[in-house]
Design an enzyme around this catalytic site. Structure first.
Site, PDB file in Angstrom:
ATOM      1  N   GLY A  63      79.468  24.386  20.689  1.00 35.48           N
ATOM      2  CA  GLY A  63      80.524  24.498  21.822  1.00 35.48           C
ATOM      3  C   GLY A  63      80.829  23.356  22.706  1.00 35.48           C
ATOM      4  CD  GLN A  64      77.311  19.178  22.450  1.00 39.96           C
ATOM      5  OE1 GLN A  64      77.189  18.084  23.115  1.00 39.96           O
ATOM      6  NE2 GLN A  64      76.840  19.231  21.462  1.00 39.96           N
ATOM      7  CE  LYS A  65      87.296  18.652  27.306  1.00 39.16           C
ATOM      8  NZ  LYS A  65      87.025  19.374  28.790  1.00 39.16           N
ATOM      9  CG  MET A  67      80.376  20.113  18.976  1.00 36.92           C
ATOM     10  SD  MET A  67      80.110  19.623  17.189  1.00 36.92           S
ATOM     11  CE  MET A  67      78.828  18.633  17.537  1.00 36.92           C
TER      12      MET A  67
END
Length: 173
Positions: A63-65, A67
């Site tokens: 969920g990191q930006k 990704m």
């Protein structure tokens, strides 16, 4: 970018911002244990057996930006979207709302049901599901089957129920 689908159980994609608790939730569902997790690069996947007749293949996507542009690669054959939010962190709700809106705008998810999980309800300052649904503007998705439930991945609360509901949503849609 094709992904090998090993089982014929419906594909459920778990998305949400980094630190919402997606990997903890998946590990808890699949093993019953709380695992130490680190930020997910790529994805985790496992098959969840809900009862003798019902199983779901659950993908938990980083969920990191950096990704999030990859989320669209996981949407083929997706039968339900589970969007996890950290209900103890109101400051990130606008970002979560935008991320959700963007992914639901994808053509592949047009008639796909949505389950929002307000995670970390074990924390004293967590928002109610009414607050979370207002912040995420869920009422604007009137043309889609959706539900929201509170859960705690850490405590294992509400997870089994939530995924039983996901299975029902898939059958309804």
């Amino acid at each position: 970018m094709g992904l090998a689908h090993s089982s014929n159980s419906p594909q459920v994609i778990v998305m949400g911002l980094d630190s919402a608790g997606k990997s903890t939730l998946l590990a808890r569902l699949l093993t019953g244990q709380v695992m130490e997790t680190s930020p997910t690069i790529g994805f985790n996947v496992g098959t969840l057996d809900l009862d003798k007749k019902t199983s779901l293949t659950v993908w938990d996507v980083g969920g990191q930006k950096s990704m999030r542009p990859n989320w669209k690669f996981y949407l083929d054959d997706c039968k339900a979207l589970v969007f996890v939010v950290d209900s103890s962190d109101p400051t990130r709700m606008p970002e979560a709302q935008k991320a959700l809106k963007k992914v639901l705008g994808d053509e592949k998810l047009r008639r796909i049901p949505l389950m929002v999980l307000a995670n970390k309800k074990d924390l004293p300052n967590s928002m109610t599901i009414r607050e979370v649904s207002r912040q995420l503007d869920l009422n604007s998705y009137s043309d889609r089957l959706w539900e929201i439930q509170a859960c705690s991945a850490l405590k294992g609360l509400g997870l089994q129920q939530a995924f039983m509901s996901v299975s029902k949503l898939i059958k309804k849609s």
